[in-house]
Design a protein around this motif. Structure first.
Motif, PDB file in Angstrom:
ATOM      1  N   SER A   1       0.823  -1.209   0.000  1.00  0.00           N
ATOM      2  CA  SER A   1       0.000   0.000   0.000  1.00  0.00           C
ATOM      3  C   SER A   1       0.855   1.257   0.000  1.00  0.00           C
ATOM      4  O   SER A   1       0.406   2.317  -0.392  1.00  0.00           O
TER       5      SER A   1
ATOM      6  N   GLU B   1       1.690   2.907   2.506  1.00  0.00           N
ATOM      7  CA  GLU B   1       1.311   3.824   3.586  1.00  0.00           C
ATOM      8  C   GLU B   1       2.270   3.724   4.767  1.00  0.00           C
ATOM      9  O   GLU B   1       2.959   2.723   4.934  1.00  0.00           O
ATOM     10  N   ALA B   2       2.233   4.783   5.589  1.00  0.00           N
ATOM     11  CA  ALA B   2       3.192   4.883   6.695  1.00  0.00           C
ATOM     12  C   ALA B   2       3.153   3.657   7.608  1.00  0.00           C
ATOM     13  O   ALA B   2       4.189   3.116   7.974  1.00  0.00           O
ATOM     14  N   GLY B   3       1.960   3.202   7.939  1.00  0.00           N
ATOM     15  CA  GLY B   3       1.843   2.121   8.906  1.00  0.00           C
ATOM     16  C   GLY B   3       2.468   0.820   8.443  1.00  0.00           C
ATOM     17  O   GLY B   3       2.887  -0.009   9.237  1.00  0.00           O
ATOM     18  N   GLU B   4       2.544   0.656   7.155  1.00  0.00           N
ATOM     19  CA  GLU B   4       3.009  -0.613   6.597  1.00  0.00           C
ATOM     20  C   GLU B   4       4.495  -0.563   6.236  1.00  0.00           C
ATOM     21  O   GLU B   4       5.137  -1.604   6.101  1.00  0.00           O
TER      22      GLU B   4
ATOM     23  N   ARG C   1     -12.929   3.623  29.142  1.00  0.00           N
ATOM     24  CA  ARG C   1     -12.932   3.460  27.684  1.00  0.00           C
ATOM     25  C   ARG C   1     -12.746   4.786  26.968  1.00  0.00           C
ATOM     26  O   ARG C   1     -12.050   4.875  25.965  1.00  0.00           O
ATOM     27  N   HIS C   2     -13.423   5.814  27.463  1.00  0.00           N
ATOM     28  CA  HIS C   2     -13.309   7.098  26.776  1.00  0.00           C
ATOM     29  C   HIS C   2     -11.940   7.704  26.933  1.00  0.00           C
ATOM     30  O   HIS C   2     -11.400   8.288  25.994  1.00  0.00           O
TER      31      HIS C   2
ATOM     32  N   LEU D   1      -9.722   5.890  24.455  1.00  0.00           N
ATOM     33  CA  LEU D   1      -9.943   6.325  23.073  1.00  0.00           C
ATOM     34  C   LEU D   1      -9.376   7.716  22.843  1.00  0.00           C
ATOM     35  O   LEU D   1      -8.806   8.002  21.789  1.00  0.00           O
TER      36      LEU D   1
ATOM     37  N   GLU E   1      -5.700   7.530  22.387  1.00  0.00           N
ATOM     38  CA  GLU E   1      -5.328   6.996  21.074  1.00  0.00           C
ATOM     39  C   GLU E   1      -5.505   8.056  19.980  1.00  0.00           C
ATOM     40  O   GLU E   1      -4.712   8.146  19.055  1.00  0.00           O
ATOM     41  N   ARG E   2      -6.546   8.862  20.131  1.00  0.00           N
ATOM     42  CA  ARG E   2      -6.735   9.943  19.161  1.00  0.00           C
ATOM     43  C   ARG E   2      -5.575  10.932  19.239  1.00  0.00           C
ATOM     44  O   ARG E   2      -5.030  11.386  18.235  1.00  0.00           O
TER      45      ARG E   2
ATOM     46  N   VAL F   1      -2.429   9.788  17.505  1.00  0.00           N
ATOM     47  CA  VAL F   1      -2.487   9.989  16.053  1.00  0.00           C
ATOM     48  C   VAL F   1      -2.327  11.479  15.725  1.00  0.00           C
ATOM     49  O   VAL F   1      -1.615  11.855  14.791  1.00  0.00           O
ATOM     50  N   ASP F   2      -2.957  12.338  16.540  1.00  0.00           N
ATOM     51  CA  ASP F   2      -2.789  13.789  16.368  1.00  0.00           C
ATOM     52  C   ASP F   2      -1.322  14.202  16.338  1.00  0.00           C
ATOM     53  O   ASP F   2      -0.936  15.098  15.609  1.00  0.00           O
TER      54      ASP F   2
ATOM     55  N   ALA G   1       1.618   9.720  15.342  1.00  0.00           N
ATOM     56  CA  ALA G   1       1.814   8.264  15.401  1.00  0.00           C
ATOM     57  C   ALA G   1       1.135   7.593  14.206  1.00  0.00           C
ATOM     58  O   ALA G   1       0.116   8.069  13.719  1.00  0.00           O
ATOM     59  N   ASP G   2       1.710   6.468  13.750  1.00  0.00           N
ATOM     60  CA  ASP G   2       1.001   5.624  12.772  1.00  0.00           C
ATOM     61  C   ASP G   2      -0.279   5.102  13.414  1.00  0.00           C
ATOM     62  O   ASP G   2      -1.282   4.856  12.754  1.00  0.00           O
TER      63      ASP G   2
END
Lengths: 368, 368
Positions: free
Chosen positions: A61, A63-66, A172-173, A176, A179-180, A183-184, A187-188
């Motif tokens: 792909s 993409e960065a993650g891969e 949980r919140h 989450l 994790e957001r 990415v901000d 991070a991949d």
């Protein structure tokens, strides 16, 4: 970067040749990525008798993650109907005249192994063992740079969370949101499933976030990490919610902090893995928490979040310089909660200032 | 629920006995969960000659995401130093007097299989094959209820996203927001990595979200699903951003919609898997897109997001009633973008109204 991957493959090829294997197939994703720069889903690396080849079951792909495959490496995308990449690699190796092929027996399933055998019955199949995992232990400066950035991203995400209102929000919140934020900050993605435990769930290793809400007086344990260019960091901290921690909370925190510091201080080149574990473990053991401790108090990090070495009582081997590890002792008291403190560090000689701490968020007991 | 798990194990045991195996070890996580209600990390199920036993390498967490083990089943947590659960199961089976043991050769690695052999050298090791995967194909009403809820959660998350401003936001942020909304609505977590593709990335199957921002005139493709009590739904929709879709967008959308409808309409008990695929594929093929199509236009869903059956040209077998599948044709035009439309449905007889659509978000081409 191309030369780096070529050099890694040359080292592996040398080991294969010494062991009497004409070719090798690397199938474990993190190993494929280490040797080629990319690990598209299902891809394998053939270290062939003539040339190296990345065999993919679909187009990479990009993409960065891969990751992106080494440009000097031949990449072959198998047609859909061609099936298993490892089997195709064995077929190619035999076609190139190889008489023997080393495979990752700790990764290939019995069914895939049998398919390799049947597609190339004259090929003697050997075991590559954990040769690539061993090469991956000591990181080069490029890898450590990625880990530094991955740790910095996790520190930033955690720092921002601490500035927000926590009481009343669910585990949980919070997970989450962390994790957001990872990415901000570039991070991949998260390095592993973010763990947030509050109250009776605090201090549990690998706790999966629930709908429990943060309350006044709770311990709050958070463990997260960022994945950056494939490299994974880990940080864990425990906080107390409200103005004044209870006495038992201060005592438990100080104890785990002392154990974690002892573990960090034991990180010197040449130290046995189990010595580092013992340094942290013995502090908790002496306080009467020995029976409830997890099997390891730390582990290597890199392209996988939990890789060699294990810092555990039964682990054999000694630390080298430039090996990144976590030190993460914790105590969980069932029904009450607990404390975990977790850093990612790189082993360095004393002369270079000792272990390099990558996760720099404060380890003071913050009351939030 | 306990009787359900016991009945599933009884069916498997019967198959084992018929095949001449005195005992079996189930190691693949989704299979363990299907037969026991829970799949703690690394756990295996021993269908022993005397009793069944869930062998875990750590205490089950009891959390929603992991499931709760059948209360009538014995659970044994191995001490840390005891190592591999499958090996321990083989040892127990031999100790109980079994002379033969079926294992999941498509899941066990060569190294684990060899360890089983060496701990119980007198045990004849057989292959359980995909016996449990076969049992999992047709779902009972409890399983379909979970899938309905998982689909409803995904519909809700997607519906809320459509009411928000999309222009200017990145694929990554939209994906993270969708995952947060899934959890808000009661999912254990996302069923798989949420895919959001905009502009040139739209319509790509399995596209991993990038930092590309949504722009006026873009196609926007979204694919997400919820995991509820272990069961996984999937929905994919494509929208157009701005007031008026371009002609090529309307044409492409109508084409993919027609293909997806043909696939859905082919879902009748007794239809061959490849007939369903052909129904959808031939529409796209006739329009000249045959070469660029993915290998399958749908697949089963359940405890795994991509399980049997495959709706693909080479797939062998026929649909039964109560088999949930996706129908998800798509066309991606490199450099321009594309369309994917993806539903989760349960195969039902005509007399019961035909296929039951679980993901009910509109498939009109919405301009957002």
């Amino acid at each position: 970067m191309s030369e780096v991957y070529a050099a890694r493959r040359a080292r592996l090829r040398e080991q294969c040749t010494t062991a009497g294997n004409a070719a090798a197939v690397v199938s474990r994703a993190a190993n494929v990525r280490y040797l080629t720069g990319a690990a598209p889903h299902g891809a394998v690396l053939l270290l062939g008798p003539r040339a190296d080849l990345l065999l993919c079951s679909g187009p990479p792909s990009g993409e960065a993650g891969e990751g992106r495959p080494d440009e000097a490496l031949r990449v072959q995308v198998l047609p859909t109907a061609a099936g298993d990449t490892a089997v195709a690699a064995a077929d190619l190796a035999a076609g190139q005249g190889a008489d023997s092929l080393a495979v990752e027996e700790h990764h290939l399933t019995v069914v895939r192994h049998r398919a390799l055998r049947s597609v190339a019955p004259r090929l003697r199949l050997g075991d590559l063992g954990c040769a690539v995992e061993q090469l991956r232990l000591v990181k080069d400066s490029e890898e450590i740079s990625c880990l530094r950035i991955a740790a910095e991203i996790a520190d930033q995400a955690l720092g921002e969370l601490l500035e927000s209102i926590l009481v009343g929000r669910t585990e949980r919140h919070l997970a989450l949101e962390l994790e957001r934020r990872l990415v901000d900050h570039g991070a991949d993605g998260p390095a592993f499933a973010t763990s947030v435990g509050t109250g009776i769930n605090s201090g549990r290793g690998g706790h999966r976030p629930t709908d429990r809400r943060v309350e006044e007086g709770d311990f709050l344990s958070v463990c997260l990490g960022a994945c950056y260019r494939g490299y994974r960091s880990e940080i864990g901290r425990t906080f107390v919610i409200g103005t004044t921690p209870a006495d038992w909370q201060i005592e438990l925190y100080d104890l785990v902090f002392a154990a974690q510091r002892a573990g960090r201080e034991a990180l010197v080149p040449g130290a046995e893995y189990r010595e580092v574990d013992r340094a942290a473990r013995s502090v908790l053991d002496a306080a009467g928490y020995g029976d409830a401790l997890p099997p390891a108090t730390g582990h290597g990090v890199g392209l996988e979040i939990d890789e060699d070495p294990q810092l555990a009582p039964g682990a054999m081997g000694k630390l080298d310089a430039c090996v990144p590890v976590t030190v993460e002792p914790g105590v969980h008291l069932p029904g009450r909660g607990g404390v975990r403190i977790d850093d990612t560090l790189v082993v360095r000689p004393e002369a270079d200032g000792g272990p390099e701490l990558l996760t720099i968020t404060t380890k003071e007991l913050l009351a939030l």
